[in-house]
Design a protein around this motif. Structure first.
Motif, PDB file in Angstrom:
ATOM      1  N   UNK A  45       0.836  -1.193   0.000  1.00  0.00           N
ATOM      2  CA  UNK A  45       0.000   0.000   0.000  1.00  0.00           C
ATOM      3  C   UNK A  45       0.871   1.243   0.000  1.00  0.00           C
ATOM      4  N   UNK A  46       0.225   2.388  -0.131  1.00  0.00           N
ATOM      5  CA  UNK A  46       0.951   3.655  -0.126  1.00  0.00           C
ATOM      6  C   UNK A  46       0.053   4.735   0.455  1.00  0.00           C
ATOM      7  N   UNK A  47       0.693   5.772   1.028  1.00  0.00           N
ATOM      8  CA  UNK A  47      -0.031   6.917   1.570  1.00  0.00           C
ATOM      9  C   UNK A  47       0.711   8.175   1.117  1.00  0.00           C
ATOM     10  N   UNK A  48       0.045   8.999   0.337  1.00  0.00           N
ATOM     11  CA  UNK A  48       0.682  10.164  -0.265  1.00  0.00           C
ATOM     12  C   UNK A  48      -0.070  11.442   0.091  1.00  0.00           C
ATOM     13  N   UNK A  49       0.703  12.451   0.452  1.00  0.00           N
ATOM     14  CA  UNK A  49       0.139  13.769   0.735  1.00  0.00           C
ATOM     15  C   UNK A  49       0.591  14.804  -0.293  1.00  0.00           C
ATOM     16  N   UNK A  50       1.591  14.455  -1.095  1.00  0.00           N
ATOM     17  CA  UNK A  50       2.155  15.392  -2.080  1.00  0.00           C
ATOM     18  C   UNK A  50       2.271  14.682  -3.426  1.00  0.00           C
ATOM     19  N   UNK A  51       2.191  15.475  -4.505  1.00  0.00           N
ATOM     20  CA  UNK A  51       2.095  14.888  -5.834  1.00  0.00           C
ATOM     21  C   UNK A  51       2.882  15.712  -6.845  1.00  0.00           C
ATOM     22  N   UNK A  52       3.212  15.068  -7.952  1.00  0.00           N
ATOM     23  CA  UNK A  52       3.949  15.753  -9.012  1.00  0.00           C
ATOM     24  C   UNK A  52       3.173  16.949  -9.522  1.00  0.00           C
ATOM     25  N   UNK A  53       1.870  16.777  -9.700  1.00  0.00           N
ATOM     26  CA  UNK A  53       0.991  17.871 -10.121  1.00  0.00           C
ATOM     27  C   UNK A  53      -0.060  18.078  -9.053  1.00  0.00           C
ATOM     28  N   UNK A  54      -0.182  19.318  -8.580  1.00  0.00           N
ATOM     29  CA  UNK A  54      -1.192  19.623  -7.564  1.00  0.00           C
ATOM     30  C   UNK A  54      -2.058  20.790  -8.038  1.00  0.00           C
ATOM     31  N   UNK A  55      -3.373  20.706  -7.869  1.00  0.00           N
ATOM     32  CA  UNK A  55      -4.144  19.579  -7.326  1.00  0.00           C
ATOM     33  C   UNK A  55      -3.973  18.310  -8.166  1.00  0.00           C
ATOM     34  N   UNK A  56      -4.171  17.174  -7.545  1.00  0.00           N
ATOM     35  CA  UNK A  56      -4.046  15.891  -8.222  1.00  0.00           C
ATOM     36  C   UNK A  56      -5.121  15.775  -9.303  1.00  0.00           C
ATOM     37  N   UNK A  57      -4.733  15.536 -10.548  1.00  0.00           N
ATOM     38  CA  UNK A  57      -5.724  15.461 -11.642  1.00  0.00           C
ATOM     39  C   UNK A  57      -6.740  14.336 -11.418  1.00  0.00           C
ATOM     40  N   UNK A  58      -7.945  14.539 -11.930  1.00  0.00           N
ATOM     41  CA  UNK A  58      -9.004  13.537 -11.756  1.00  0.00           C
ATOM     42  C   UNK A  58      -8.622  12.194 -12.354  1.00  0.00           C
ATOM     43  N   UNK A  59      -7.873  12.180 -13.441  1.00  0.00           N
ATOM     44  CA  UNK A  59      -7.518  10.921 -14.086  1.00  0.00           C
ATOM     45  C   UNK A  59      -6.277  10.264 -13.551  1.00  0.00           C
ATOM     46  N   UNK A  60      -5.758  10.719 -12.438  1.00  0.00           N
ATOM     47  CA  UNK A  60      -4.525  10.136 -11.898  1.00  0.00           C
ATOM     48  C   UNK A  60      -4.736   8.658 -11.551  1.00  0.00           C
ATOM     49  N   UNK A  61      -3.787   7.797 -11.942  1.00  0.00           N
ATOM     50  CA  UNK A  61      -3.916   6.368 -11.605  1.00  0.00           C
ATOM     51  C   UNK A  61      -3.856   6.114 -10.109  1.00  0.00           C
ATOM     52  N   UNK A  62      -3.354   7.088  -9.347  1.00  0.00           N
ATOM     53  CA  UNK A  62      -3.293   6.906  -7.895  1.00  0.00           C
ATOM     54  C   UNK A  62      -4.685   6.804  -7.282  1.00  0.00           C
ATOM     55  N   UNK A  63      -5.677   7.395  -7.955  1.00  0.00           N
ATOM     56  CA  UNK A  63      -7.032   7.412  -7.408  1.00  0.00           C
ATOM     57  C   UNK A  63      -7.793   6.121  -7.685  1.00  0.00           C
ATOM     58  N   UNK A  64      -7.185   5.240  -8.483  1.00  0.00           N
ATOM     59  CA  UNK A  64      -7.901   4.027  -8.893  1.00  0.00           C
ATOM     60  C   UNK A  64      -7.692   2.857  -7.944  1.00  0.00           C
ATOM     61  N   UNK A  65      -6.872   3.021  -6.928  1.00  0.00           N
ATOM     62  CA  UNK A  65      -6.511   1.875  -6.092  1.00  0.00           C
ATOM     63  C   UNK A  65      -6.834   2.141  -4.629  1.00  0.00           C
ATOM     64  N   UNK A  66      -7.609   1.244  -4.031  1.00  0.00           N
ATOM     65  CA  UNK A  66      -7.950   1.354  -2.617  1.00  0.00           C
ATOM     66  C   UNK A  66      -6.707   1.282  -1.731  1.00  0.00           C
ATOM     67  N   UNK A  67      -5.670   0.612  -2.226  1.00  0.00           N
ATOM     68  CA  UNK A  67      -4.461   0.436  -1.415  1.00  0.00           C
ATOM     69  C   UNK A  67      -3.649   1.727  -1.298  1.00  0.00           C
ATOM     70  N   UNK A  68      -4.001   2.754  -2.059  1.00  0.00           N
ATOM     71  CA  UNK A  68      -3.270   4.021  -2.018  1.00  0.00           C
ATOM     72  C   UNK A  68      -4.151   5.066  -1.336  1.00  0.00           C
ATOM     73  N   UNK A  69      -3.701   5.539  -0.185  1.00  0.00           N
ATOM     74  CA  UNK A  69      -4.390   6.576   0.580  1.00  0.00           C
ATOM     75  C   UNK A  69      -3.826   7.931   0.159  1.00  0.00           C
ATOM     76  N   UNK A  70      -4.687   8.885  -0.111  1.00  0.00           N
ATOM     77  CA  UNK A  70      -4.235  10.210  -0.542  1.00  0.00           C
ATOM     78  C   UNK A  70      -4.898  11.298   0.293  1.00  0.00           C
ATOM     79  N   UNK A  71      -4.137  12.340   0.568  1.00  0.00           N
ATOM     80  CA  UNK A  71      -4.664  13.547   1.213  1.00  0.00           C
ATOM     81  C   UNK A  71      -4.157  14.762   0.431  1.00  0.00           C
ATOM     82  N   UNK A  72      -4.887  15.873   0.442  1.00  0.00           N
ATOM     83  CA  UNK A  72      -4.565  17.022  -0.411  1.00  0.00           C
ATOM     84  C   UNK A  72      -3.531  17.977   0.202  1.00  0.00           C
ATOM     85  N   UNK A  73      -2.302  17.482   0.343  1.00  0.00           N
ATOM     86  CA  UNK A  73      -1.171  18.287   0.843  1.00  0.00           C
ATOM     87  C   UNK A  73      -1.518  18.951   2.187  1.00  0.00           C
TER      88      UNK A  73
END
Length: 527
Positions: free
Chosen positions: A249-277
């Motif tokens: 799994x992964x947990x990310x608070x920062x991204x290459x492009x912010x805000x994180x684009x809607x089509x980002x593959x990171x959003x497709x996986x339950x195993x990846x937790x994301x927060x908006x910086x």
């Protein structure tokens, strides 16, 4: 003086600026030509991550003294351009350390126990207790890439929760790592041994994409956490590794492009937790970084050293009272030496003797270089003086010795070229009275002030009288005189404090006398 603030900061920071007497202008939507126009007369600039402070901005900001970054990361600021223009760049590395570290720990627990996923399903009406079997942190190995302030704080917190800590950081000593309970290892070993990997390095050309496809293979079965800077992890590689079950799994608070684009593959996986910086998004952190940044801007505008300057030497706050007088002495000695040297400056040596040799003198040395180059450069300060030396090919050396024959502390600035060298020594009398005490080996007791004339002559009766007479004939009033000689009848050196510049005609008249070797006019205020 005025300070431009182009990204929102806490009101406490704005209050610090206003209470110090500075005019504050806010422009949170400024960009392009509007930013260039607004910055043209600003003395200070405060930004967060939203404003790109480019070389073009620095070129337009003729009055700018400092850029303060209300936070840690400065990849939106062209530091090389700032240095070229003599502008200090400072950040606030301490203000959000605790907040970022706590968010890192929270993200570790969140991804290990599937907290966000379970929460979302429960809110939607599902009791999915049997679908989530979490991992405990106790007894696991934490890998830390980047053992800076935040990395160290994370290591301390998770060490206390029963984790073993391994770390990769080529810039920290083993002793320091051991003090916080971490074992220093090579990069690949850090990834291979980590059950949880947390990343706390700045984003640089060297660290961009640092964790890619090959690194994902080393992290098989591990959890990856990034509350540092976006772009260090190859997001496509991480998404693929999560899809294929390579990483747990992964947990990310920062991204290459912010805000994180809607089509980002990171959003497709339950195993990846994301927060908006959210790493620094606590009330205390925002107030801390705002006040810290504002205080550094005030220090710079008042001519004091800046604690967290990234492109200039800094002085610890507790040491500043001891070093402050020597900053001016070093600069003055540099000015005098540079104006006495006949020819191009090829080398500068700054020597510290006595008690001052125990101090961190980087800022004092930079001030000495400022003094050396100020007669030659229209815009030089302690920020760009070291860069000017490098650009000009000037060899700079610094030396220290606890031994001081005649003084408690002594600063010596020597400038030279292939032909000869001039050294000027300065110290303090009675605690805070600056004096020039040696020039080229001659012992003097000169008060460094305003305009001075330095003469070399044979030690004969009537020479000093001649000098005084000629100066008087040309309207130059002598305010003070300090004389030294090698030996009776040898060569003498005299420093005169004068009220006005000595005319060329007076110099020529004096140097036409065979007893006078040279006459040099020196100004300490640029006039």
């Amino acid at each position: 003086m005025n300070v431009l603030v182009t990204d929102p900061i806490a009101d406490a920071g704005l209050d610090v600026l206003r209470e110090a007497g500075y005019e504050v202008e806010t422009g949170y939507e400024l960009e392009g030509d509007d930013l260039l126009e607004a910055i043209s007369d600003a003395h200070g600039l405060i930004v967060r991550s939203g404003t790109e402070v480019t070389a073009e901005v620095f070129e337009a900001a003729e009055e700018l003294v400092i850029v303060g970054r209300a936070g840690i990361g400065v990849d939106n600021i062209d530091i090389d351009a700032a240095t070229d223009e003599g502008v200090i760049v400072a950040n606030a590395p301490e203000g959000n350390v605790r907040a970022a570290a706590e968010h890192t720990v929270a993200m570790a627990f969140a991804v290990a126990r599937s907290i966000p996923q379970a929460h979302a399903r429960l809110k939607s009406g599902e009791w999915a207790k049997s679908d989530y079997l979490g991992a405990e942190l106790n007894g696991k190995t934490l890998g830390v890439v980047g053992l800076g302030r935040v990395g160290q704080e994370v290591a301390k917190k998770l060490d206390s929760l029963g984790m073993d800590i391994v770390a990769y950081d080529p810039y920290i000593s083993e002793e320091r790592a051991e003090r916080i309970g971490a074992e220093l290892v090579e990069f690949d070993a850090c990834l291979e041994r980590a059950d949880f990997l947390t990343i706390h390095t700045p984003l640089t050309p060297e660290t961009e994409g640092l964790i890619g496809e090959a690194e994902m293979e080393l992290l098989e079965g591990s959890y990856v956490i990034n509350v540092g800077r976006g772009g260090i992890i190859d997001e496509d590689a991480l998404a693929a590794a999560a899809e294929e079950g390579i990483v747990a799994g992964a947990a990310l608070d920062v991204f290459t492009e912010e805000p994180l684009p809607e089509g980002s593959p990171l959003l497709a996986h339950d195993e990846i937790v994301v927060t908006p910086h959210l790493g620094a998004s606590t009330e205390a952190a925002q107030e801390n970084v705002a006040t810290s940044t504002a205080e550094q801007v005030v220090a710079a505008l008042e001519g004091e050293p800046v604690a967290n300057a990234l492109n200039a030497p800094s002085i610890d706050e507790s040491a500043f009272p001891r070093l402050e007088p020597y900053i001016n002495i070093a600069e003055t000695a540099g000015k005098v030496a540079a104006q006495l040297l006949d020819g191009r400056i090829e080398r500068v040596e700054v020597t510290y003797e006595g008690d001052i040799a125990d101090e961190d003198v980087d800022f004092v040395t930079a001030s000495a270089l400022k003094g050396v180059f100020e007669p030659l450069e229209w815009q030089v300060n302690a920020v760009n003086a070291p860069q000017i030396a490098e650009d000009r090919g000037v060899d700079v050396t610094e030396s220290k010795t606890r031994q001081a024959e005649d003084f408690q502390s002594l600063v010596s600035v020597a400038v030279g070229n292939g032909d000869h060298e001039i050294s000027v020594d300065g110290t303090l009398f009675a605690g805070d009275d600056p004096r020039i005490v040696r020039i080229d080996g001659y012992r003097v007791d000169a008060i460094p002030h305003g305009k001075m004339v330095v003469t070399r002559n044979t030690d004969e009766p009537g020479v000093i009288g001649l000098i005084g007479t000629v100066m008087g004939e040309h309207g130059v009033n002598i305010a003070g005189m300090f004389n030294a000689r090698e030996a009776i009848g040898g060569e003498a050196l005299t420093v005169y404090n004068v009220d006005t510049e000595i005319p060329d005609a007076a110099r020529e008249q004096l140097e036409s006398d065979e007893r006078i070797i040279e006459v040099r006019y020196i100004t300490l205020n640029g006039q």
